[in-house]
Design an enzyme around this catalytic site. Structure first.
Site, short mmCIF file in Angstrom:
data_model
loop_
_atom_site.label_atom_id
_atom_site.label_comp_id
_atom_site.label_asym_id
_atom_site.label_seq_id
_atom_site.Cartn_x
_atom_site.Cartn_y
_atom_site.Cartn_z
N SER A 57 -95.08 15.42 -30.62
CA SER A 57 -94.86 14.74 -31.90
C SER A 57 -93.45 14.98 -32.44
CB SER A 57 -95.90 15.22 -32.91
OG SER A 57 -97.19 14.84 -32.46
N VAL A 82 -101.07 17.07 -33.99
CA VAL A 82 -100.51 18.40 -34.18
C VAL A 82 -101.65 19.28 -34.70
CG1 VAL A 82 -98.60 19.73 -35.09
CG2 VAL A 82 -98.36 17.26 -34.85
N THR A 87 -100.67 27.70 -32.68
CA THR A 87 -99.25 27.38 -32.57
C THR A 87 -98.49 27.79 -33.83
OG1 THR A 87 -97.56 25.69 -32.33
CG2 THR A 87 -99.67 24.95 -33.15
N HIS A 89 -95.51 27.15 -34.61
CA HIS A 89 -94.58 26.17 -35.16
C HIS A 89 -95.25 24.87 -35.60
CE1 HIS A 89 -94.39 25.35 -30.84
NE2 HIS A 89 -93.70 24.26 -31.04
N1 INI Z 1 -96.56 18.75 -30.17
C1 INI Z 1 -97.61 18.04 -30.62
O1 INI Z 1 -97.58 16.79 -30.62
N2 INI Z 1 -98.72 18.67 -31.12
C2 INI Z 1 -98.79 20.03 -31.17
O2 INI Z 1 -99.83 20.55 -31.64
C3 INI Z 1 -97.69 20.79 -30.69
N3 INI Z 1 -97.77 22.24 -30.71
O3 INI Z 1 -98.84 22.76 -30.94
O4 INI Z 1 -96.80 22.91 -30.43
C4 INI Z 1 -96.57 20.11 -30.18
N4 INI Z 1 -95.51 20.79 -29.71
C5 INI Z 1 -94.51 20.21 -28.87
C6 INI Z 1 -93.39 19.57 -29.67
O5 INI Z 1 -93.85 18.34 -30.23
C7 INI Z 1 -92.18 19.24 -28.79
O6 INI Z 1 -92.56 18.37 -27.76
C8 INI Z 1 -91.56 20.50 -28.16
O7 INI Z 1 -91.26 21.47 -29.16
C9 INI Z 1 -90.24 20.14 -27.42
O8 INI Z 1 -89.29 19.55 -28.30
#
Ligand code: INI
Length: 159
Positions: A57, A82, A87, A89
């Site tokens: 996301s 998300v 997590t 972050h």
């Molecule tokens: N991305 C999501 O879409 N949902 C999540 O819950 C999530 N968590 O949990 O970390 C998540 N992380 C990845 C993030 O969107 C990026 O792709 C990554 O940080 C690389 O830029």
């Protein structure tokens, strides 16, 4: 009598992009199914729908902005999940997705529907992706159709 303007739910002849995050794809794939169902039911030509997949996301806002800037779409639908559990972050990813998507719409003038779930648990996310609480991908697509219709009317009125 006041003049009321609102969009309708007729997607015939409209062009849509769907940006969907692969992260938590067990959820986001269901949101995508819901969005496509809404577009199909409202008369959109599914062959004219562009689906763009991104890793998570966090990557949605830049992708939405890039697509919107091309001025090819009547509306864009942003889908992701998300999930807070596990997590640290969550707040960064959820906050960036929400504000970045809103900003892209305001800056480009292209309506972008927010179909990114932000939930505490996977169970809550599944509930909202075709489970007992409906399908937020379907809802987001309906909003995109209505807003595309509304902005079309407002644009004509302003000319
Ligand atoms: N991305 C999501 O879409 N949902 C999540 O819950 C999530 N968590 O949990 O970390 C998540 N992380 C990845 C993030 O969107 C990026 O792709 C990554 O940080 C690389 O830029």
């Amino acid at each position: 009598m006041p003049q009321v303007t609102e969009g309708n739910l007729d997607a015939r002849g409209m062009k849509f992009a769907i940006v969907v995050a692969r992260f938590n794809s067990v959820v986001s794939d269901r949101l995508l199914d819901g969005a496509l169902d809404a577009l199909r039911r409202t008369g959109a030509d599914l062959d004219a729908v562009d689906i763009v997949k991104v890793p998570g996301s966090w990557e949605i806002p830049l992708t939405v902005r890039t697509l919107a800037s091309g001025r090819k779409y009547d509306a864009i639908i942003a889908l992701g999940a998300v999930i807070r559990g596990g997590t640290p972050h969550f707040d960064y990813v959820a906050g960036q997705a929400a504000s970045g998507i809103a900003q892209a719409a305001v800056d480009t003038g292209v309506p972008v529907a927010f179909g990114v779930l932000t939930t505490d648990t996977m169970e809550q996310a599944i509930d909202r992706a075709g489970g007992k609480s409906g399908n937020k991908g379907f809802d987001a697509a309906m909003t995109a159709i209505e807003m595309a219709s509304l902005l079309g009317k407002l644009g004509k009125a302003a000319r």
